[in-house]
Design a protein around this motif. Sequence first.
Motif, short mmCIF file in Angstrom:
data_model
loop_
_atom_site.label_atom_id
_atom_site.label_comp_id
_atom_site.label_asym_id
_atom_site.label_seq_id
_atom_site.Cartn_x
_atom_site.Cartn_y
_atom_site.Cartn_z
N VAL A 194 24.69 42.93 33.67
CA VAL A 194 26.08 43.30 33.93
C VAL A 194 27.02 42.74 32.88
O VAL A 194 28.02 43.36 32.52
N ASN A 195 26.72 41.56 32.34
CA ASN A 195 27.59 40.98 31.33
C ASN A 195 27.59 41.80 30.04
O ASN A 195 28.61 41.88 29.35
N VAL A 196 26.46 42.40 29.73
CA VAL A 196 26.39 43.28 28.56
C VAL A 196 27.27 44.50 28.77
O VAL A 196 28.03 44.92 27.89
N ALA A 197 27.16 45.10 29.96
CA ALA A 197 27.99 46.27 30.27
C ALA A 197 29.47 45.91 30.22
O ALA A 197 30.29 46.68 29.70
N ILE A 198 29.82 44.76 30.75
CA ILE A 198 31.22 44.33 30.76
C ILE A 198 31.73 44.08 29.35
O ILE A 198 32.83 44.52 28.97
N SER A 199 30.95 43.39 28.53
CA SER A 199 31.41 43.11 27.17
C SER A 199 31.54 44.39 26.36
O SER A 199 32.46 44.53 25.53
N ALA A 200 30.66 45.37 26.59
CA ALA A 200 30.79 46.66 25.91
C ALA A 200 32.08 47.34 26.31
O ALA A 200 32.80 47.89 25.47
N MET A 201 32.41 47.29 27.59
CA MET A 201 33.64 47.92 28.06
C MET A 201 34.88 47.22 27.51
O MET A 201 35.89 47.86 27.22
N MET A 202 34.80 45.90 27.37
CA MET A 202 35.93 45.16 26.80
C MET A 202 36.19 45.61 25.37
O MET A 202 37.34 45.77 24.95
N LYS A 203 35.13 45.82 24.61
CA LYS A 203 35.29 46.28 23.23
C LYS A 203 35.82 47.71 23.20
O LYS A 203 36.67 48.05 22.37
N ASN A 216 35.14 36.54 26.71
CA ASN A 216 35.20 35.92 28.04
C ASN A 216 35.12 37.03 29.07
O ASN A 216 36.13 37.63 29.43
N THR A 217 33.91 37.30 29.52
CA THR A 217 33.73 38.39 30.48
C THR A 217 34.27 38.04 31.86
O THR A 217 34.60 38.94 32.63
N GLU A 218 34.35 36.75 32.19
CA GLU A 218 34.78 36.36 33.53
C GLU A 218 36.20 36.82 33.82
O GLU A 218 36.51 37.28 34.93
N ASP A 219 37.10 36.72 32.84
CA ASP A 219 38.48 37.15 33.06
C ASP A 219 38.57 38.65 33.25
O ASP A 219 39.35 39.15 34.08
N PHE A 220 37.78 39.40 32.48
CA PHE A 220 37.80 40.85 32.63
C PHE A 220 37.22 41.26 33.98
O PHE A 220 37.72 42.19 34.63
N ILE A 221 36.17 40.56 34.41
CA ILE A 221 35.58 40.84 35.73
C ILE A 221 36.61 40.56 36.82
O ILE A 221 36.75 41.35 37.77
N SER A 248 40.49 62.23 29.49
CA SER A 248 39.09 62.62 29.65
C SER A 248 38.23 61.52 30.25
O SER A 248 37.13 61.77 30.71
N HIS A 249 38.71 60.28 30.23
CA HIS A 249 37.97 59.14 30.78
C HIS A 249 38.88 58.36 31.72
O HIS A 249 40.09 58.29 31.51
N PRO A 250 38.30 57.76 32.76
CA PRO A 250 39.09 56.91 33.64
C PRO A 250 39.45 55.61 32.94
O PRO A 250 38.86 55.26 31.91
N TRP A 251 40.38 54.87 33.50
CA TRP A 251 40.72 53.57 32.94
C TRP A 251 39.47 52.71 32.86
O TRP A 251 38.65 52.68 33.78
N THR A 252 39.34 51.97 31.77
CA THR A 252 38.15 51.14 31.58
C THR A 252 38.02 50.10 32.68
O THR A 252 36.91 49.80 33.14
N VAL A 253 39.14 49.52 33.11
CA VAL A 253 39.10 48.53 34.18
C VAL A 253 38.62 49.17 35.48
O VAL A 253 37.85 48.57 36.25
N MET A 254 39.05 50.40 35.73
CA MET A 254 38.58 51.10 36.92
C MET A 254 37.07 51.35 36.85
O MET A 254 36.36 51.22 37.85
N ARG A 255 36.58 51.69 35.65
CA ARG A 255 35.14 51.89 35.48
C ARG A 255 34.38 50.61 35.80
O ARG A 255 33.36 50.63 36.51
N ALA A 256 34.86 49.50 35.29
CA ALA A 256 34.21 48.22 35.56
C ALA A 256 34.25 47.90 37.05
O ALA A 256 33.26 47.42 37.64
N ASN A 257 35.39 48.16 37.66
CA ASN A 257 35.52 47.91 39.10
C ASN A 257 34.50 48.71 39.90
O ASN A 257 33.88 48.20 40.84
N THR A 261 31.63 47.11 42.24
CA THR A 261 31.60 47.42 43.67
C THR A 261 30.21 47.92 44.07
O THR A 261 29.69 47.58 45.14
N TRP A 262 29.60 48.73 43.20
CA TRP A 262 28.25 49.24 43.44
C TRP A 262 27.25 48.10 43.50
O TRP A 262 26.37 48.06 44.36
N ILE A 263 27.40 47.14 42.60
CA ILE A 263 26.52 45.97 42.59
C ILE A 263 26.71 45.14 43.86
O ILE A 263 25.74 44.74 44.52
#
Length: 314
Positions: A194-203, A216-221, A248-257, A261-263
């Motif tokens: 999950v941290n890899v997915a989060i860091s990719a989304m942050m970039k 710092n993935t914790e703050d984005f999470i 064409s894409h949802p907000w990145t924060v919404m995608r992470a959320n 939530t699924w996890i």
Amino acid sequence: MERKRLTGLRPQAYEHPWDKKALDALQSSKSFAALVAKLNEWGFERILRVQLTGSNLRVTADNFPEIHEKVEQAGAILDLPSMPEIYLAAGGDINAFTAGVKRPIVVLTSAAVDLLTDDELFFVIAHELGHIKSGHVLYYQIAQFVPVLGEVVGAATLGISNLFSTGLEAALLNWKRTSEFTADRAGLLACQDVNVAISAMMKIAGLPIKYHGSINTEDFIAQAREFESMDTDTLSWLAKGLSIMGQSHPWTVMRANQFLTWIDAGEYERVLTAPPETPQLRRFCAQCGSALAATAAFCTTCGARVAAIAAAPN
């Protein structure tokens, strides 16, 4: 890291409910069915293929072995029946997209290769393979061409002037964004971190290059989890509202959320541990699991003959 292969995985095991709902609504539209027929008649996929293969660099095991290997590994983990062609395109933004129903093509921007770590690039590639496995590509192409065709309707109707409406275009964009939630789940199932997915989304969200070495993935999470204070109806309303804005894409924060939530619900772990049996609520390809149109002769994802596929009971 050693990643588990999800042999027998079906896309319905990780399909986001908003994706299913939006696609069901599209497939029930007579105008949409007529539009699909017209686009196939005009050979738009061939035009798109010529454009992509004539402008970008093809990835092979010889010229870009590391990228090619990632595609092979991600496809094996997700149990993709066949591998797509991969191309590299010039671009300063981290991006990737997929085109081609019969012969899928995944395009990665040079920035994605330059700015993502190996694991982050693996997540992005698996995200795109998730679109292929879920049978999204046909509808992606339609969403791409509808605005272009809409512009020429006033000059020459080409027999489809009655098909174009703001409602259809908005519905396509709404589905396109919700499909990203499903593809994100596929990316996570493949990279299995999950941290890899989060860091990719942050970039992807715009993290400055100077901070790429100290993410710092914790703050984005924490930021993503703030969306949990909004109920499902509110988030669904926001997603639909974005279609009007042409996103064409949802907000990145919404995608992470959504995948957090699924996890939290335990669904990610259940799929990762043992892909569940697919509830037979719709008609699916027995070979790759993609949804099938009622009149389809072949699966548009893997090419299997429908005659050899049993219809799912209602």
